[in-house]
Design a protein around this motif. Structure first.
Motif, PDB file in Angstrom:
ATOM      1  N   SER A  62       0.577  -1.658  -0.295  1.00  0.00           N
ATOM      2  CA  SER A  62      -0.318  -0.540  -0.098  1.00  0.00           C
ATOM      3  C   SER A  62       0.558   0.885  -0.245  1.00  0.00           C
ATOM      4  O   SER A  62       0.276   2.022  -0.416  1.00  0.00           O
ATOM      5  CB  SER A  62      -1.052  -0.391   1.579  1.00  0.00           C
ATOM      6  N   VAL A  63       2.311   0.968   0.424  1.00  0.00           N
ATOM      7  CA  VAL A  63       3.270   2.284   0.452  1.00  0.00           C
ATOM      8  C   VAL A  63       3.383   2.175  -0.673  1.00  0.00           C
ATOM      9  O   VAL A  63       3.166   3.540  -1.154  1.00  0.00           O
ATOM     10  CB  VAL A  63       4.011   2.493   1.705  1.00  0.00           C
ATOM     11  N   VAL A  64       4.566   1.676  -1.467  1.00  0.00           N
ATOM     12  CA  VAL A  64       4.776   1.901  -3.018  1.00  0.00           C
ATOM     13  C   VAL A  64       3.866   2.204  -3.792  1.00  0.00           C
ATOM     14  O   VAL A  64       4.348   2.954  -5.414  1.00  0.00           O
ATOM     15  CB  VAL A  64       5.443   0.470  -3.092  1.00  0.00           C
ATOM     16  N   ASN A  65       2.464   1.230  -3.595  1.00  0.00           N
ATOM     17  CA  ASN A  65       1.427   1.358  -4.466  1.00  0.00           C
ATOM     18  C   ASN A  65      -0.248   3.016  -4.391  1.00  0.00           C
ATOM     19  O   ASN A  65      -0.870   2.662  -5.786  1.00  0.00           O
ATOM     20  CB  ASN A  65       0.403   0.302  -4.905  1.00  0.00           C
ATOM     21  N   GLY A  66       0.885   3.592  -3.309  1.00  0.00           N
ATOM     22  CA  GLY A  66      -0.392   4.476  -3.152  1.00  0.00           C
ATOM     23  C   GLY A  66      -0.268   5.097  -3.721  1.00  0.00           C
ATOM     24  O   GLY A  66       0.333   6.091  -4.920  1.00  0.00           O
ATOM     25  N   ASP A  67      -1.065   6.482  -4.024  1.00  0.00           N
ATOM     26  CA  ASP A  67      -1.118   7.669  -4.572  1.00  0.00           C
ATOM     27  C   ASP A  67      -0.129   9.175  -4.115  1.00  0.00           C
ATOM     28  O   ASP A  67      -0.041   9.953  -5.095  1.00  0.00           O
ATOM     29  CB  ASP A  67      -2.386   8.746  -4.738  1.00  0.00           C
ATOM     30  N   GLY A  68       0.816   8.819  -3.421  1.00  0.00           N
ATOM     31  CA  GLY A  68       1.443   9.757  -2.664  1.00  0.00           C
ATOM     32  C   GLY A  68       0.696  11.382  -2.739  1.00  0.00           C
ATOM     33  O   GLY A  68       1.642  11.894  -1.918  1.00  0.00           O
ATOM     34  N   GLU A  69      -0.206  11.080  -2.637  1.00  0.00           N
ATOM     35  CA  GLU A  69      -0.610  12.146  -2.346  1.00  0.00           C
ATOM     36  C   GLU A  69      -1.424  12.547  -0.843  1.00  0.00           C
ATOM     37  O   GLU A  69      -1.570  13.404   0.283  1.00  0.00           O
ATOM     38  CB  GLU A  69      -2.357  12.920  -2.772  1.00  0.00           C
TER      39      GLU A  69
END
Length: 118
Positions: A62-69
């Motif tokens: 979930s951290v790697v594939n999160g939207d970053g926002e």
């Protein structure tokens, strides 16, 4: 088995030691000496490790594939094992969001125990 047989000389100390050494894990003597760890077998420790590894893998995904926002999710809390409460670490949280300091305050007083058990 009568323990007075040891006192009478009908049961040797070696035989008594062997009987005590091979008591089942759920016996009162083993629970008194080993505490909560007596209830945990190899399977329980392996299952707790699997749960911890799956939670860490899901968190990393979930951290790697999160939207970053949005804010990243919090790291998972490991499954508590026997003896973990004996060694409190600063900043560690137990299950349910309580710290080890909160867990030590949850110990009932002797009067509360007497009232509970009647």
């Amino acid at each position: 088995m009568d323990l007075l047989d040891w006192h009478r000389g009908e049961l040797s100390s070696r035989r008594l030691a062997i009987l005590i050494k091979h008591l089942p894990r759920d016996s009162a003597t083993i629970r008194d000496t080993d505490g909560e760890a007596a209830e945990w077998g190899v399977t329980d420790y392996l299952l707790a490790a699997v749960v911890d590894h799956l939670a860490a893998a899901n968190w990393m995904f979930s951290v790697v594939n999160g939207d970053g926002e949005s804010d990243p999710p919090e790291q998972p809390v490991p499954v508590p094992r026997p003896g973990d409460a004996d060694e409190p670490n600063e900043g560690d949280e137990a299950v349910g969001g309580t710290t080890s300091a909160d867990a030590s305050q949850a110990v009932p007083s002797p009067s509360e125990l007497a009232r509970f058990f009647g």
